[in-house]
Motif scaffolding. Structure first.
Motif, mmCIF file in Angstrom:
data_model
loop_
_atom_site.group_PDB
_atom_site.id
_atom_site.type_symbol
_atom_site.label_atom_id
_atom_site.label_comp_id
_atom_site.label_asym_id
_atom_site.label_seq_id
_atom_site.Cartn_x
_atom_site.Cartn_y
_atom_site.Cartn_z
ATOM 1 N N PRO A 76 52.344 -7.517 65.275
ATOM 2 C CA PRO A 76 53.196 -8.097 64.229
ATOM 3 C C PRO A 76 52.399 -8.650 63.053
ATOM 4 O O PRO A 76 51.282 -9.143 63.205
ATOM 5 C CB PRO A 76 53.941 -9.213 64.963
ATOM 6 C CG PRO A 76 53.980 -8.761 66.382
ATOM 7 C CD PRO A 76 52.669 -8.070 66.606
ATOM 8 N N LYS B 55 52.360 -11.365 59.862
ATOM 9 C CA LYS B 55 52.947 -12.630 59.399
ATOM 10 C C LYS B 55 53.011 -12.604 57.879
ATOM 11 O O LYS B 55 52.007 -12.388 57.204
ATOM 12 C CB LYS B 55 52.114 -13.815 59.881
ATOM 13 C CG LYS B 55 52.648 -15.171 59.399
ATOM 14 C CD LYS B 55 51.947 -16.321 60.109
ATOM 15 C CE LYS B 55 50.485 -16.406 59.754
ATOM 16 N NZ LYS B 55 49.803 -17.560 60.404
ATOM 17 N N VAL C 158 53.729 -14.936 54.817
ATOM 18 C CA VAL C 158 53.872 -16.329 54.398
ATOM 19 C C VAL C 158 54.661 -16.394 53.091
ATOM 20 O O VAL C 158 54.302 -15.761 52.102
ATOM 21 C CB VAL C 158 52.497 -17.004 54.211
ATOM 22 C CG1 VAL C 158 52.661 -18.414 53.635
ATOM 23 C CG2 VAL C 158 51.758 -17.054 55.548
ATOM 24 N N SER D 11 59.371 -3.867 57.816
ATOM 25 C CA SER D 11 59.300 -3.778 59.275
ATOM 26 C C SER D 11 59.932 -2.484 59.776
ATOM 27 O O SER D 11 59.383 -1.790 60.632
ATOM 28 C CB SER D 11 59.999 -4.983 59.907
ATOM 29 O OG SER D 11 60.048 -4.855 61.311
ATOM 30 N N SER E 211 56.965 -5.525 63.771
ATOM 31 C CA SER E 211 57.608 -6.750 63.309
ATOM 32 C C SER E 211 56.858 -7.368 62.135
ATOM 33 O O SER E 211 55.625 -7.379 62.109
ATOM 34 C CB SER E 211 57.676 -7.777 64.444
ATOM 35 O OG SER E 211 58.478 -7.315 65.503
ATOM 36 N N VAL F 222 57.055 -11.019 60.479
ATOM 37 C CA VAL F 222 57.634 -12.338 60.716
ATOM 38 C C VAL F 222 57.435 -13.224 59.486
ATOM 39 O O VAL F 222 56.303 -13.473 59.061
ATOM 40 C CB VAL F 222 56.979 -13.007 61.953
ATOM 41 C CG1 VAL F 222 57.607 -14.375 62.209
ATOM 42 C CG2 VAL F 222 57.125 -12.101 63.174
ATOM 43 N N GLU G 161 57.177 -16.606 57.583
ATOM 44 C CA GLU G 161 56.803 -17.988 57.894
ATOM 45 C C GLU G 161 56.836 -18.803 56.606
ATOM 46 O O GLU G 161 56.047 -18.567 55.700
ATOM 47 C CB GLU G 161 55.410 -18.037 58.509
ATOM 48 C CG GLU G 161 54.994 -19.433 58.967
ATOM 49 C CD GLU G 161 53.670 -19.421 59.696
ATOM 50 O OE1 GLU G 161 52.707 -20.027 59.195
ATOM 51 O OE2 GLU G 161 53.585 -18.787 60.780
ATOM 52 N N ARG H 68 55.995 -21.778 54.389
ATOM 53 C CA ARG H 68 54.989 -22.835 54.332
ATOM 54 C C ARG H 68 55.026 -23.472 52.937
ATOM 55 O O ARG H 68 54.154 -23.225 52.110
ATOM 56 C CB ARG H 68 53.595 -22.276 54.637
ATOM 57 C CG ARG H 68 53.471 -21.623 56.008
ATOM 58 C CD ARG H 68 53.827 -22.559 57.155
ATOM 59 N NE ARG H 68 52.916 -23.660 57.275
ATOM 60 C CZ ARG H 68 51.833 -23.664 58.049
ATOM 61 N NH1 ARG H 68 51.544 -22.592 58.760
ATOM 62 N NH2 ARG H 68 51.068 -24.731 58.109
ATOM 63 N N SER I 20 42.862 -17.154 55.503
ATOM 64 C CA SER I 20 43.129 -16.392 56.726
ATOM 65 C C SER I 20 42.165 -15.213 56.857
ATOM 66 O O SER I 20 41.571 -14.779 55.861
ATOM 67 C CB SER I 20 44.572 -15.874 56.719
ATOM 68 O OG SER I 20 45.494 -16.941 56.766
ATOM 69 N N TYR J 55 46.939 -8.958 58.759
ATOM 70 C CA TYR J 55 48.002 -9.496 59.623
ATOM 71 C C TYR J 55 48.547 -10.842 59.146
ATOM 72 O O TYR J 55 49.469 -11.386 59.745
ATOM 73 C CB TYR J 55 47.510 -9.580 61.072
ATOM 74 C CG TYR J 55 47.329 -8.201 61.670
ATOM 75 C CD1 TYR J 55 48.424 -7.464 62.103
ATOM 76 C CD2 TYR J 55 46.071 -7.619 61.746
ATOM 77 C CE1 TYR J 55 48.268 -6.185 62.610
ATOM 78 C CE2 TYR J 55 45.898 -6.339 62.250
ATOM 79 C CZ TYR J 55 47.010 -5.623 62.684
ATOM 80 O OH TYR J 55 46.862 -4.345 63.183
ATOM 81 N N THR J 56 47.975 -11.369 58.091
ATOM 82 C CA THR J 56 48.542 -12.539 57.418
ATOM 83 C C THR J 56 48.602 -12.202 55.933
ATOM 84 O O THR J 56 47.571 -12.046 55.276
ATOM 85 C CB THR J 56 47.688 -13.800 57.624
ATOM 86 O OG1 THR J 56 47.597 -14.092 59.024
ATOM 87 C CG2 THR J 56 48.319 -14.999 56.910
#
Length: 331
Positions: free
Chosen positions: A36, A38, A40, A61, A67, A69, A71, A73, A88, A93-94
């Motif tokens: 997955p 992420k 942000v 996705s 996935s 996801v 997030e 922040r 990161s 992946y971020t």
């Protein structure tokens, strides 16, 4: 024979040594993504940036079969979330769903950011843009930009305008209006756009700069008037509201924009894969409709150098800050 081959071997050695790195990079790109991702969003849930980020994440996705996801922040005008991505691992992946606020406006108005928007991120693709609308309380006798200019010049400093906060894109878009047409307004900063809208409706302030989506129901109800929008073309949500270009200000095109970024030094193969997928999902009719419903237009970014675009935007907003006499924040 062997002696004559030595020069060739010396020439070939650097290339041979680079092969493992090259193939490793290719292998990473081919395997990506295998878990997955992420995404942000550096703002709280419920706002325009968040809504667009979630629409993007869902379509992305579905396209990659992995996935994505979201997030949220929020904090420090989006600086908190951006800094998280900047620090990161550069593995893809971020990622950041970034906007003009934290990538162009904050660098123009703050010298103490924990990140450098031009050096600490990998711009992947510019995805969409959204115009602003200059909205007035009915007590202001203006049905057009020309009416507004005449009234504002006759009443310098008497029109109070609200923004989501000092250094927001909406704040500087109004400051640009002031400097461009030669008027003086009084800024009333809020901690978000919703309170500015509430106070505009109640008459506590006389003006605000916001998005077509936010202003639409109030324009339809007649509680707020919209005199102009700042996009290149009229938003389909407000087809009867002219653009600043149509009002006679030929190059007055400004607004917020949204794009995908990663940490600095993101592998080329990963960056390419992310950009290609991002451009591909723009053809998704459902995504197109959803973005329009939020008041944003998709951008064909295949020929746009996103890194240069960010640099140019920072320069533009620094010029606005200087001309408007807005104090640069150093602490």
């Amino acid at each position: 024979m062997f002696e004559s081959a030595k020069p060739l071997l010396r020439l070939a050695l650097p290339a041979l040594m680079a092969l493992p790195v090259f193939y490793a990079s290719q292998a990473v790109a081919q395997a990506y993504p295998d878990k997955p991702i992420k995404l942000v969003v550096p703002f709280a849930a419920g706002g325009t940036t968040d809504a667009l980020g979630r629409i993007f994440a869902q379509a992305f996705s579905q396209s990659i079969g992995q996935s994505v996801v979201v997030e949220n922040r929020p904090g420090a005008g989006s600086a908190f979330g951006i800094d998280i991505v900047a620090k990161s691992p550069a593995d893809g992946y971020t990622l950041l769903w970034g906007s003009a606020d934290g990538l162009a406006v904050l660098p123009a108005i703050r010298t103490n950011l924990p990140y450098n928007a031009e050096k600490d991120l990998t711009p992947i693709t510019l995805f969409a843009a959204a115009p602003f609308v200059y909205a007035l309380h009915p007590s202001i006798p203006a049905k057009s930009v020309a009416d507004f200019v005449r009234y504002a010049k006759a009443n310098p400093g008497k029109i109070n305008y609200g923004s989501p906060g000092v250094g927001s894109v909406a704040h500087l878009a109004t400051a640009l209006l002031e400097t461009r047409i030669g008027i003086k307004l009084t800024h009333v900063p809020y901690k978000g756009g919703s309170q500015a809208i509430s106070d505009l409706i109640s008459g506590q302030i006389e003006m605000t700069t916001t998005s077509p989506t936010v202003i639409l129901p109030f324009v339809q109800a007649g509680s707020i008037s919209a005199i102009a929008q700042t996009g290149q073309m009229r938003s389909p949500l407000l087809p009867n509201v002219p653009t600043m270009v149509e009002a006679g200000y030929g190059d007055f095109v400004v607004g917020s924009w949204f794009g995908l970024l990663g940490p600095a030094n993101l592998p080329d193969g990963v960056t390419k894969a992310l950009k290609e997928t991002s451009e591909r999902i723009k053809a998704n009719p459902e995504l197109q409709t959803q973005f329009k419903q939020v008041g944003a237009d998709l951008m064909d970014a295949r020929s746009i150098d996103f890194k240069a675009f960010i640099k140019d935007n920072i320069k533009m907003w620094k010029d606005v800050v200087s001309k408007a006499g807005i104090q640069v924040q150093t602490e």
